[in-house]
Design a protein around this motif. Structure first.
Motif, PDB file in Angstrom:
ATOM      1  N   VAL A  43      -2.789  52.500  24.734  1.00  0.00           N
ATOM      2  CA  VAL A  43      -3.025  51.565  23.624  1.00  0.00           C
ATOM      3  C   VAL A  43      -3.761  50.347  24.170  1.00  0.00           C
ATOM      4  CG1 VAL A  43      -0.823  50.345  23.838  1.00  0.00           C
ATOM      5  CG2 VAL A  43      -1.952  50.449  21.620  1.00  0.00           C
ATOM      6  N   GLY A  44      -4.579  49.730  23.321  1.00  0.00           N
ATOM      7  CA  GLY A  44      -5.315  48.538  23.730  1.00  0.00           C
ATOM      8  C   GLY A  44      -5.667  47.675  22.536  1.00  0.00           C
ATOM      9  N   VAL A  45      -5.899  46.412  22.797  1.00  0.00           N
ATOM     10  CA  VAL A  45      -6.216  45.440  21.747  1.00  0.00           C
ATOM     11  C   VAL A  45      -7.721  45.426  21.505  1.00  0.00           C
ATOM     12  CG1 VAL A  45      -6.103  43.013  21.060  1.00  0.00           C
ATOM     13  CG2 VAL A  45      -4.227  44.032  22.377  1.00  0.00           C
ATOM     14  N   ALA A  46      -8.105  45.735  20.276  1.00  0.00           N
ATOM     15  CA  ALA A  46      -9.512  45.688  19.895  1.00  0.00           C
ATOM     16  C   ALA A  46      -9.924  44.274  19.500  1.00  0.00           C
ATOM     17  CB  ALA A  46      -9.781  46.643  18.740  1.00  0.00           C
ATOM     18  N   GLY A  47      -8.964  43.481  19.002  1.00  0.00           N
ATOM     19  CA  GLY A  47      -9.249  42.114  18.604  1.00  0.00           C
ATOM     20  C   GLY A  47      -8.025  41.460  17.998  1.00  0.00           C
ATOM     21  N   THR A  48      -8.079  40.134  17.880  1.00  0.00           N
ATOM     22  CA  THR A  48      -6.992  39.357  17.303  1.00  0.00           C
ATOM     23  C   THR A  48      -7.566  38.505  16.173  1.00  0.00           C
ATOM     24  OG1 THR A  48      -5.924  39.301  19.471  1.00  0.00           O
ATOM     25  CG2 THR A  48      -5.147  37.716  17.841  1.00  0.00           C
ATOM     26  N   TYR A  49      -6.963  38.621  14.985  1.00  0.00           N
ATOM     27  CA  TYR A  49      -7.512  37.996  13.784  1.00  0.00           C
ATOM     28  C   TYR A  49      -6.384  37.559  12.848  1.00  0.00           C
ATOM     29  CZ  TYR A  49     -11.347  40.962  15.416  1.00  0.00           C
ATOM     30  OH  TYR A  49     -12.292  41.588  16.189  1.00  0.00           O
ATOM     31  N   PRO A  50      -6.704  36.730  11.837  1.00  0.00           N
ATOM     32  CA  PRO A  50      -5.730  36.493  10.763  1.00  0.00           C
ATOM     33  C   PRO A  50      -5.399  37.830  10.087  1.00  0.00           C
ATOM     34  CG  PRO A  50      -7.512  34.900  10.636  1.00  0.00           C
ATOM     35  CD  PRO A  50      -7.908  35.919  11.666  1.00  0.00           C
ATOM     36  N   ARG A  51      -4.240  37.913   9.437  1.00  0.00           N
ATOM     37  CA  ARG A  51      -3.731  39.179   8.920  1.00  0.00           C
ATOM     38  C   ARG A  51      -4.729  39.950   8.058  1.00  0.00           C
ATOM     39  NH1 ARG A  51       0.481  38.363   5.027  1.00  0.00           N
ATOM     40  NH2 ARG A  51      -0.972  39.089   3.479  1.00  0.00           N
ATOM     41  N   PRO A  70       0.842  -1.203   0.000  1.00  0.00           N
ATOM     42  CA  PRO A  70       0.000   0.000   0.000  1.00  0.00           C
ATOM     43  C   PRO A  70       0.875   1.248   0.000  1.00  0.00           C
ATOM     44  CG  PRO A  70       0.051  -0.944   2.180  1.00  0.00           C
ATOM     45  CD  PRO A  70       0.806  -1.884   1.281  1.00  0.00           C
ATOM     46  N   LYS A  71       0.432   2.211  -0.741  1.00  0.00           N
ATOM     47  CA  LYS A  71       1.139   3.489  -0.741  1.00  0.00           C
ATOM     48  C   LYS A  71       0.633   4.270   0.466  1.00  0.00           C
ATOM     49  CE  LYS A  71       1.980   3.825  -5.615  1.00  0.00           C
ATOM     50  NZ  LYS A  71       1.877   4.636  -6.817  1.00  0.00           N
ATOM     51  N   THR A  72       1.554   4.663   1.274  1.00  0.00           N
ATOM     52  CA  THR A  72       1.144   5.416   2.453  1.00  0.00           C
ATOM     53  C   THR A  72       0.903   6.866   2.078  1.00  0.00           C
ATOM     54  OG1 THR A  72       3.447   5.779   3.025  1.00  0.00           O
ATOM     55  CG2 THR A  72       2.353   3.949   4.100  1.00  0.00           C
ATOM     56  N   LYS A  73      -0.173   7.370   2.576  1.00  0.00           N
ATOM     57  CA  LYS A  73      -0.502   8.769   2.353  1.00  0.00           C
ATOM     58  C   LYS A  73      -0.127   9.526   3.614  1.00  0.00           C
ATOM     59  CE  LYS A  73      -4.347   8.064  -0.762  1.00  0.00           C
ATOM     60  NZ  LYS A  73      -5.774   8.296  -1.006  1.00  0.00           N
ATOM     61  N   THR A  74       0.665  10.527   3.423  1.00  0.00           N
ATOM     62  CA  THR A  74       1.005  11.354   4.571  1.00  0.00           C
ATOM     63  C   THR A  74       0.075  12.547   4.580  1.00  0.00           C
ATOM     64  OG1 THR A  74       2.672  12.496   3.274  1.00  0.00           O
ATOM     65  CG2 THR A  74       3.430  10.678   4.638  1.00  0.00           C
ATOM     66  N   ARG A  75      -0.536  12.744   5.699  1.00  0.00           N
ATOM     67  CA  ARG A  75      -1.430  13.883   5.842  1.00  0.00           C
ATOM     68  C   ARG A  75      -0.647  15.030   6.450  1.00  0.00           C
ATOM     69  NH1 ARG A  75      -7.278  11.835   7.917  1.00  0.00           N
ATOM     70  NH2 ARG A  75      -7.644  10.388   6.216  1.00  0.00           N
ATOM     71  N   ARG A  76      -0.810  16.143   5.840  1.00  0.00           N
ATOM     72  CA  ARG A  76      -0.166  17.330   6.374  1.00  0.00           C
ATOM     73  C   ARG A  76      -1.073  17.925   7.437  1.00  0.00           C
ATOM     74  NH1 ARG A  76       2.517  20.617   1.386  1.00  0.00           N
ATOM     75  NH2 ARG A  76       3.618  18.855   0.509  1.00  0.00           N
ATOM     76  N   LYS A  77      -0.466  18.303   8.515  1.00  0.00           N
ATOM     77  CA  LYS A  77      -1.225  18.944   9.567  1.00  0.00           C
ATOM     78  C   LYS A  77      -1.499  20.384   9.127  1.00  0.00           C
ATOM     79  CE  LYS A  77      -1.327  19.249  14.509  1.00  0.00           C
ATOM     80  NZ  LYS A  77      -0.614  18.971  15.748  1.00  0.00           N
ATOM     81  N   VAL A  78      -2.752  20.749   9.128  1.00  0.00           N
ATOM     82  CA  VAL A  78      -3.135  22.084   8.700  1.00  0.00           C
ATOM     83  C   VAL A  78      -2.756  23.060   9.808  1.00  0.00           C
ATOM     84  CG1 VAL A  78      -5.038  23.584   8.026  1.00  0.00           C
ATOM     85  CG2 VAL A  78      -5.021  21.191   7.330  1.00  0.00           C
ATOM     86  N   GLN A  79      -1.939  24.032   9.458  1.00  0.00           N
ATOM     87  CA  GLN A  79      -1.517  25.011  10.436  1.00  0.00           C
ATOM     88  C   GLN A  79      -2.503  26.168  10.476  1.00  0.00           C
ATOM     89  OE1 GLN A  79       2.402  26.198   9.294  1.00  0.00           O
ATOM     90  NE2 GLN A  79       3.360  24.586  10.496  1.00  0.00           N
ATOM     91  N   GLN A  80      -2.722  26.662  11.671  1.00  0.00           N
ATOM     92  CA  GLN A  80      -3.548  27.845  11.822  1.00  0.00           C
ATOM     93  C   GLN A  80      -2.761  29.038  11.288  1.00  0.00           C
ATOM     94  OE1 GLN A  80      -6.697  28.013  12.953  1.00  0.00           O
ATOM     95  NE2 GLN A  80      -6.706  25.801  13.134  1.00  0.00           N
ATOM     96  N   PRO A  81      -3.448  29.973  10.645  1.00  0.00           N
ATOM     97  CA  PRO A  81      -2.722  31.149  10.150  1.00  0.00           C
ATOM     98  C   PRO A  81      -2.215  31.968  11.334  1.00  0.00           C
ATOM     99  CG  PRO A  81      -5.074  31.466   9.917  1.00  0.00           C
ATOM    100  CD  PRO A  81      -4.871  30.041  10.363  1.00  0.00           C
ATOM    101  N   PRO A  82      -1.106  32.674  11.148  1.00  0.00           N
ATOM    102  CA  PRO A  82      -0.616  33.520  12.239  1.00  0.00           C
ATOM    103  C   PRO A  82      -1.642  34.614  12.539  1.00  0.00           C
ATOM    104  CG  PRO A  82       0.643  33.902  10.234  1.00  0.00           C
ATOM    105  CD  PRO A  82      -0.270  32.749   9.962  1.00  0.00           C
ATOM    106  N   LEU A  83      -1.748  34.964  13.808  1.00  0.00           N
ATOM    107  CA  LEU A  83      -2.735  35.957  14.215  1.00  0.00           C
ATOM    108  C   LEU A  83      -2.081  37.310  14.449  1.00  0.00           C
ATOM    109  CD1 LEU A  83      -4.855  33.800  16.668  1.00  0.00           C
ATOM    110  CD2 LEU A  83      -5.341  34.347  14.286  1.00  0.00           C
ATOM    111  N   TYR A  84      -2.881  38.343  14.223  1.00  0.00           N
ATOM    112  CA  TYR A  84      -2.423  39.717  14.371  1.00  0.00           C
ATOM    113  C   TYR A  84      -3.383  40.463  15.289  1.00  0.00           C
ATOM    114  CZ  TYR A  84       0.806  38.903  10.581  1.00  0.00           C
ATOM    115  OH  TYR A  84       1.838  38.416   9.817  1.00  0.00           O
ATOM    116  N   GLN A  85      -2.832  41.349  16.082  1.00  0.00           N
ATOM    117  CA  GLN A  85      -3.638  42.164  16.983  1.00  0.00           C
ATOM    118  C   GLN A  85      -3.951  43.500  16.322  1.00  0.00           C
ATOM    119  OE1 GLN A  85      -1.097  42.434  20.433  1.00  0.00           O
ATOM    120  NE2 GLN A  85      -2.129  40.703  21.401  1.00  0.00           N
ATOM    121  N   VAL A  86      -5.194  43.921  16.475  1.00  0.00           N
ATOM    122  CA  VAL A  86      -5.594  45.250  16.022  1.00  0.00           C
ATOM    123  C   VAL A  86      -5.543  46.144  17.255  1.00  0.00           C
ATOM    124  CG1 VAL A  86      -7.388  46.646  14.946  1.00  0.00           C
ATOM    125  CG2 VAL A  86      -7.099  44.253  14.267  1.00  0.00           C
TER     126      VAL A  86
END
Length: 108
Positions: A72-80, A16-32
């Motif tokens: 200064v303060g963080v309004a939220g954290t989101y993908p870029r 059998p051909k082994t299938k390697t699954r890539r672990k899906v990475q979360q996108p880096p987060l940015y603070q507004v």
């Protein structure tokens, strides 16, 4: 050369051909970040936090007071892309109301 014949019950085992699954990475987060200034009203900052960042009244008040007291303060954290869009929308609201509110985006 001999020819190989197969009987109906014979089967060949394949590796059998082994299938390697890539672990899906979360996108880096940015603070507004919201920056305090001497001209933008507290009420307007609360309105921006509610309209753009979808905070409730109490959370928007807490964030606004944090910005007011700490500069200064963080309004939220989101993908870029989301963070940049929200920052632009908040700045656009401020410019329309003729306030100099500064909103920046930085990596978490």
């Amino acid at each position: 050369m001999s020819e190989r014949t197969r009987n109906p019950g014979d089967f060949e085992v394949l590796d059998p051909k082994t299938k390697t699954r890539r672990k899906v990475q979360q996108p880096p987060l940015y603070q507004v970040l919201l920056h305090n200034d001497d001209y933008t009203t507290m009420e307007f900052v609360v309105d921006v936090l509610k309209a753009v960042f979808h905070h409730g009244e109490q959370q928007a008040l807490r964030i606004m007071l944090h910005v007011h007291h700490n500069g200064v303060g963080v309004a939220g954290t989101y993908p870029r892309e989301v963070a940049e869009t929200k920052a632009e929308k908040a700045m656009s609201m401020a410019r329309s109301a003729e306030y100099p509110l500064l909103v920046t985006v930085e990596p978490e």
